[in-house]
Design a protein around this motif. Structure first.
Motif, PDB file in Angstrom:
ATOM      1  N   THR A 127      21.546  33.064 106.208  1.00  0.00           N
ATOM      2  CA  THR A 127      22.386  32.032 106.081  1.00  0.00           C
ATOM      3  C   THR A 127      22.291  31.219 104.855  1.00  0.00           C
ATOM      4  O   THR A 127      21.307  31.454 104.101  1.00  0.00           O
ATOM      5  CB  THR A 127      21.939  31.186 107.384  1.00  0.00           C
ATOM      6  N   GLN A 199      27.485  28.409 108.804  1.00  0.00           N
ATOM      7  CA  GLN A 199      25.926  28.531 108.309  1.00  0.00           C
ATOM      8  C   GLN A 199      25.207  27.641 109.116  1.00  0.00           C
ATOM      9  O   GLN A 199      25.380  26.621 109.560  1.00  0.00           O
ATOM     10  CB  GLN A 199      26.172  27.905 107.119  1.00  0.00           C
ATOM     11  N   GLY A 370      26.546  33.016 109.960  1.00  0.00           N
ATOM     12  CA  GLY A 370      26.330  33.629 108.874  1.00  0.00           C
ATOM     13  C   GLY A 370      25.899  35.245 108.942  1.00  0.00           C
ATOM     14  O   GLY A 370      26.604  35.608 109.584  1.00  0.00           O
ATOM     15  N   TYR A 377      18.570  33.220 115.917  1.00  0.00           N
ATOM     16  CA  TYR A 377      18.197  31.865 115.552  1.00  0.00           C
ATOM     17  C   TYR A 377      17.112  31.427 116.636  1.00  0.00           C
ATOM     18  O   TYR A 377      16.135  30.917 116.313  1.00  0.00           O
ATOM     19  CB  TYR A 377      19.035  30.794 115.668  1.00  0.00           C
TER      20      TYR A 377
END
Length: 688
Positions: A127, A199, A370, A377
């Motif tokens: 990212t 992003q 990204g 994440y």
């Protein structure tokens, strides 16, 4: 002064009334236990719709004696999708007729789809937005030095939120260079001056207070108890769509130098239909579960019963993370469960500022941010939480939504990421911690055009459950290997996971519905009722076909058919957004071609009907009903259909559990109905 005394009298009357209500409920419960209501399971001579002599047996103590670890060698065969078929030979009181789609059926219904890595799809390896905790700065490194827009959080004190509550709180601003990240936990950004916020960064802020408290109470080698939950993943679907995870689990057992053992639970039954009715009772117990509540929402509703609050006293820091922005968990838990780390608003931002959606209708489209899948994440956040809290006990719970969509295909995207995460996690923390991981699902898939077969219906009730445990931790419990090995072939439920979790932490919490998987055996005679599982959620209920219904049953069937017809038309022909019959014709249910029935007890039973209609060529529905004349319908939220009252021997509540089309209805009419927001299964288009 007069106003004061009137107010005091008013408060006293309220107090008196509340006390009377509470005492009246106590008396009612006492009287019911001594002299049960006439129509109740405690009075089998009274029945409501069909006469049933079925009385559930009590569980009996299992004749097997556990073998201590010093004498038992755990060496299982490699886990395989068809292992569960062997359970049919064991004489269990609870054995499903089917464990789901066979290998060939599964390959036909869910053929390999193939998803590229997000790094390939978006042509970037990572990212371009970063939060650096060493410098406590947020920065971007977009190609060509482009600067776009950014949004960051948290924006308020809530740890969990329903999407609509937070959507207007974020402030989009132009990125002008490095920012102080002391109070920033997550961000979304774009490298161009557009609205594609693709992003992302999600990095925990160290909780020094929680760490210090945990450190002061950690007196031995610290433990990590970790629920890694895969939403909507049946056991068989996990073998189909994530074979690398299965291979990894098998390697843990086959590698003689491995520090871990893994276990495959083949008959793990749901506790409810959806995520919260399965997982929230693990957190707070069955009695504390509600799907929603009124009043102040900014609380930890589970309070003293919450695992994170109980375990805190044993030196555990806690993480509760959700890869979604739904309304259900916040509605059941409150907005501020007292965990030390939480993930949820970040994914609400993802839902608002990116094309990604986490709901079941978001089919096939890959969820990338990204160079990573959206679930990466929260996995990375979890590993970071564990890294910054090394040396103390941890309770971690994360909920991945990658398989929560109606095609059944997107689960493939976890195959690489979850395997790599597990391998890395075990290597990173095994030296300093004892590790116990529940690689579990809340339930199997329960939506999609394919959800019309008996096999699909059963898979929804049999979610995956695998346990990965440090051998050094298992060695601390003298019968753990044999107990776990036997329980992989017995009926287990979500409440067993709560009791076992507390036991690992040195806390005893016994209930009539649960079994400690590390030192007890789930009895061979255990049935769903013994595990706190309602009949409509049970995988072991066997239906018998009624070929020649009596007059009594025929009358009931006619009523059930009319009820379903009215419900179908209210959602299609009479849809409130359109003139009557402007999109869909009226559906008339005609011939009942199949009747299936099962008696749960004298006041609870199931019917399943197959019904045809000439409103469209070959139109046929399959409809599942539960009939109840006791108060069971108040105990559990079943789904969106309301109970209907039918008077026969007694007032009977009818609940339609599901209505599905079993003819092929895909095509122009399906597309037209969906474009109008009408349930396509219920629509016979006027232009057909």
């Amino acid at each position: 002064m007069k106003t004061f005394w009137l107010l005091a009298l008013f408060v006293f009357l309220i107090y008196l009334y509340d006390g009377f209500i509470e005492y009246n409920q106590f008396l009612t419960n006492k009287v019911s236990s001594i002299t049960p209501r006439f129509f109740s399971p405690n009075n089998p001579k009274a029945y409501t719709v069909t006469n049933s002599s079925f009385i559930p047996p009590s569980p009996s103590k299992d004749p097997i004696s556990l073998i201590p670890n010093t004498e038992y060698i755990y060496k299982p065969n490699p886990f395989d999708i068809d292992d569960s078929e062997n359970l049919k030979t064991l004489g269990l009181s609870c054995t499903p007729d089917s464990f789901g789609y066979s290998k060939s059926q599964g390959n036909n219904v869910f053929p390999y789809h193939g998803y590229p890595k997000c790094s390939v799809l978006n042509n970037q390896n990572d990212t371009y937005l970063h939060i650096d905790r060493k410098e406590n700065i947020l920065y971007m490194n977009c190609p060509k030095g482009n600067n776009g827009k950014i949004v960051t959080g948290p924006v308020d004190s809530r740890k969990f939120t329903k999407g609509a509550e937070i959507f207007e709180k974020w402030e989009v601003r132009k990125y002008d260079g490095k920012e102080n990240a002391k109070n920033i936990e997550y961000g979304l950004a774009t490298c161009e001056d557009d609205n594609e916020f693709m992003q992302a960064s999600l990095v925990p802020i160290f909780n020094q207070t929680a760490y210090s408290m945990a450190k002061s109470k950690t007196t031995s080698k610290p433990k990590i108890i970790f629920f890694l939950t895969l939403d909507s993943m049946s056991r068989r679907h996990m073998f189909r769509k994530t074979p690398k995870i299965i291979d990894f689990l098998n390697t843990l057992n086959s590698n003689s130098s491995s520090e871990f053992s893994s276990f495959d639970f083949k008959l793990h039954n749901v506790l409810g239909a959806d995520s919260i009715s399965n997982q929230v009772p693990i957190f707070g117990g069955l009695d504390k579960f509600v799907s929603d509540f009124s009043g102040n929402q900014n609380i930890d509703r589970l309070g003293d019963t919450a695992l994170w609050n109980i375990l805190r006293e044993k030196g555990y820091i806690s993480l509760l993370g959700l890869e979604n922005c739904d309304n259900y968990f916040p509605g059941a838990l409150g907005r501020n469960p007292q965990v030390d780390y939480a993930v949820n608003p970040f994914y609400c931002a993802v839902q608002k500022y990116t094309p990604t959606r986490f709901d079941k209708g978001y089919e096939l489209v890959q969820r990338c941010l990204g160079g990573h899948q959206t679930h990466w994440y929260i996995l990375n956040y979890t590993k970071t939480v564990a890294e910054i809290n090394k040396g103390v006990n941890m309770f971690l719970y994360i909920h991945l939504n990658s398989a929560h969509e109606s095609s059944g295909q997107h689960a493939e995207t976890m195959n690489d990421d979850v395997t790599e995460f597990l391998d890395d996690f075990l290597k990173s923390f095994s030296k300093e911690h004892e590790i116990f991981i529940y690689l579990n699902a809340d339930h199997g898939m329960r939506y999609g055009n394919w959800y019309k077969d008996l096999e699909a219906y059963i898979e929804q009730k049999l979610p995956s459950l695998f346990i990965i445990a440090s051998k050094s931790l298992l060695d601390q419990f003298p019968y753990s290997y044999n107990s776990l090995a036997i329980n992989t072939q017995r009926l287990t439920s979500k409440l067993d996971l709560r009791e076992t979790t507390l036991f690992i932490a040195g806390i005893v919490e016994k209930t009539s519905f649960s079994v400690n998987l590390l030192e007890e055996i789930s009895p061979m005679t255990r049935i769903c009722e013994h595990a706190g599982i309602k009949a409509w959620d049970c995988s072991c209920i066997t239906m018998s076909e009624i070929s020649h219904p009596s007059k009594e049953v025929a009358d009931v069937i006619e009523y059930l058919k009319d009820y379903a017809e009215n419900l179908i038309n209210s959602a299609s022909y009479q849809h409130p957004l359109y003139p009557l019959g402007s999109v869909c014709k009226k559906i008339v249910l005609e011939k009942v071609t199949k009747i299936y029935h099962v008696s749960i007890n004298n006041v609870n039973e199931y019917f399943k009907l197959e019904v045809t209609s000439s409103s469209r060529k070959n139109m046929k529905f399959q409809i599942n009903y539960v009939l109840m004349s006791d108060k069971a319908y108040k105990e559990r939220r079943l789904n969106q259909y309301r109970p209907e009252v039918f008077a026969y021997n007694a007032p009977v509540r009818i609940k339609i559990l599901s209505i599905s089309r079993i003819d092929k209805f895909a095509g122009p009419c399906e597309a037209k109905a969906r474009n109008h927001g009408i349930k396509a299964e219920f629509c016979a288009c006027v232009d057909e």
